[in-house]
Design an enzyme around this catalytic site. Sequence first.
Site, PDB file in Angstrom:
ATOM      1  N   HIS A 126      12.617  40.768  92.845  1.00 22.43           N
ATOM      2  CA  HIS A 126      11.776  41.321  92.886  1.00 22.43           C
ATOM      3  C   HIS A 126      10.441  41.958  92.406  1.00 22.43           C
ATOM      4  CE1 HIS A 126      15.973  44.119  92.490  1.00 22.43           C
ATOM      5  NE2 HIS A 126      16.079  43.235  92.965  1.00 22.43           N
ATOM      6  N   HIS A 176      23.124  35.121  94.394  1.00 20.28           N
ATOM      7  CA  HIS A 176      24.267  35.859  93.732  1.00 20.28           C
ATOM      8  C   HIS A 176      25.547  34.801  92.979  1.00 20.28           C
ATOM      9  CE1 HIS A 176      23.591  39.627  95.763  1.00 20.28           C
ATOM     10  NE2 HIS A 176      22.930  39.321  95.712  1.00 20.28           N
TER      11      HIS A 176
END
Length: 727
Positions: A99, A267
């Site tokens: 992020h 993921h």
Amino acid sequence: MDGSNVSPGGGCPVMHGGNTGTNDSVTKWWPDALNLDILHQHGARTSPMDPDYDHREAVKSLDFEGVKADVKALMTESQDWWPADWGHYGGLMIRLAWHSAGTYRMGDGRGGAGSGNIRFAPLNSWPDNASLDKARRLLWPVKKKYGNALSWADLIILAGNMAYESMGLKTFGFSFGREDIWGPEKDVFWGSETEWLAKSENRYGDLDDPGTMYNPLAAVHMGLIYVNPEGVNGVPDPARTALHVRETFARMAMDDEETAALTCGGHTVGKAHGGGGAHDQIGGEPESEGVHAQGFGWANPGHDGVAANAFTSGIEGAWTKHPTQWDMGYFDYLFGYEWELTKSPAGANQWQPVDMPEDEKPVDASDPSKRKNPMMTDADMAMKVDPVYNEICQKFRADPEYFADTFARAWFKLTHRDMGPKANYYGPDVPAEDLIWQDPVPAGSTSYDVDAVKAQIADSGLSAADMIATAWDSARTFRGSDKRGGANGARIRLAPQKDWDGNEPERLARVLAVLEPIAASSGASVADVIVLAGNVGIEQAAKAAGHDATVPFAPGRGDATDEQTDAGSFGVLEPLADGFRNWEKDDYDISPEAMMLDRAQLLGLTAAEMTVLLGGMRVLGVNHGGSKHGVFTDREGQLTNDFFVNLTDMANTWSPVEAGNHYEVKGRKTGEVRFTATSADLVFGSNSILRAYAEVYAQDDNAGKFVRDFIAAWNKVMNADRFDLVA
């Protein structure tokens, strides 16, 4: 991605006023006033470091292996105040690094991990960054131990790398060398919305056409890094989501394979959080909390020291059976089962497997005696539904080594894209391989006779204006945001730059036809000769004005080749306006002076440097297309302070002459038109701050100072991309 998407109201390709709007400035009472704040930020007064502190030098003293070992050890040292999922902080640290880096957008090169900006508003309080305040606090003991030589910007990305390595991935490499900022970045326009996660329609010309997202934005909502994990505007539809995933990642300079690798590899580990606690009682973001919170936000009243009760996105569950291991479990789940739409305990849209055996499910993040359903987001399902992504994923699934390598390279690109060329890289893990997205430039010669080359240029027959304009056009592409562009490499002679309207292709070709043979015969690079030619032109113009001046020059630029140039990625560097040469490619919905501020900030200029450069460029007669707007002098071609003298002369009047950006400067007594101008000229007399600078350069005793300051600012632009000069 060619940067051609534009906004309504004239098609401005940049920040829609966000960078130069008034916002919380002292000028907020006058909404049409030009806000110069973006040229004043991050100066010496904001930094707590000593004036002579050199971060590049400090980094060299860092115990690289010690830092890496400490960060890796931290991964499994679960803290009671914020316990780790399955006893491993890997997923949290990867999300922090991701992020931090994922805000980078190719449109203007802003965002990214290179400055540690996630520590400050608004990023530290974006909804998508919930609980990353905890990740940064977990890293504080490491930062405290290693001090100044270890920047937060480096530590945050290193944490992501060490997390992956501790879970079994062989990373592609890592560079130290990022330098922290000390306050919010006011130059980054994140969007015009006034609420978090507002409807995506605010960012698109047509939501069904992701390519119409307004530049330079890349995320689909205010407060998100990429796309809405629940679907477009929160409505699940994996096929539609895939289109927005593709556009968002393209705006980060990622192709389909890199996008799929990052999605699947990201993921492969960790989990989403939305399964426990009192979801309607989650506290506010860090910037909204009181002093007692000490910088923390998103308080979890129902957390009770249980990792599985943490709440962030509201989506709940892991993507794989072994969320702390790098393996192929993501593909085993995604393609091994059918998936159906469901709701998380917090009410978020997510997908769950149909008829998955209990012993195939991952165990609970806190209690290994329990098993929980895995989940997929709408973006994950897009990897299965979209035919292009599906084909790529099947290739990954069939070749785990290829998947791991592709992901590692894409992760390295994601986390290093905004560091610029390899001259900015430090440490033992810098990859030897040159990557095309680093815009590689071969080393140039420093052994040729500079004075002899200058003499050849002076005798070439080229006008000073042609030489100065060519050097400026070559250097002005530099962006301090991601350290791309600039004169080094002489890419102005290659496609696509040689054909840009702003570079006046006919004039450029004529000048290069003269300069390239000089480079070839002297052993100098074309890049050096272009800059030298500009310097020669300035020295000639200064001498004509009565000043014996020498423009500094540092040889050593190289010439990039077509093979070293990712031509498709250079479209975003094309100048669509240049206030310094008084030119706009089209009529935009933002003023020329605001666009000039944006360019000046990307070039690293202060307001005073912008002022003196523009005034000098005007009298030198280098306006695009030979325009006379702003040429406030009867001695065009001489480096004088006449622009400022005449701008501030009360013997003149100033008035618009027609709709559009056109003004006349008339003699107050005679009424005769003396000069014409654009708003990019007159703003230096109308804006109180810029007028203060203009008055300095208009003074009778500052003609010499003007020449010195112009040359210093010019030299700064010419060397903006010379990272090799700072050892």
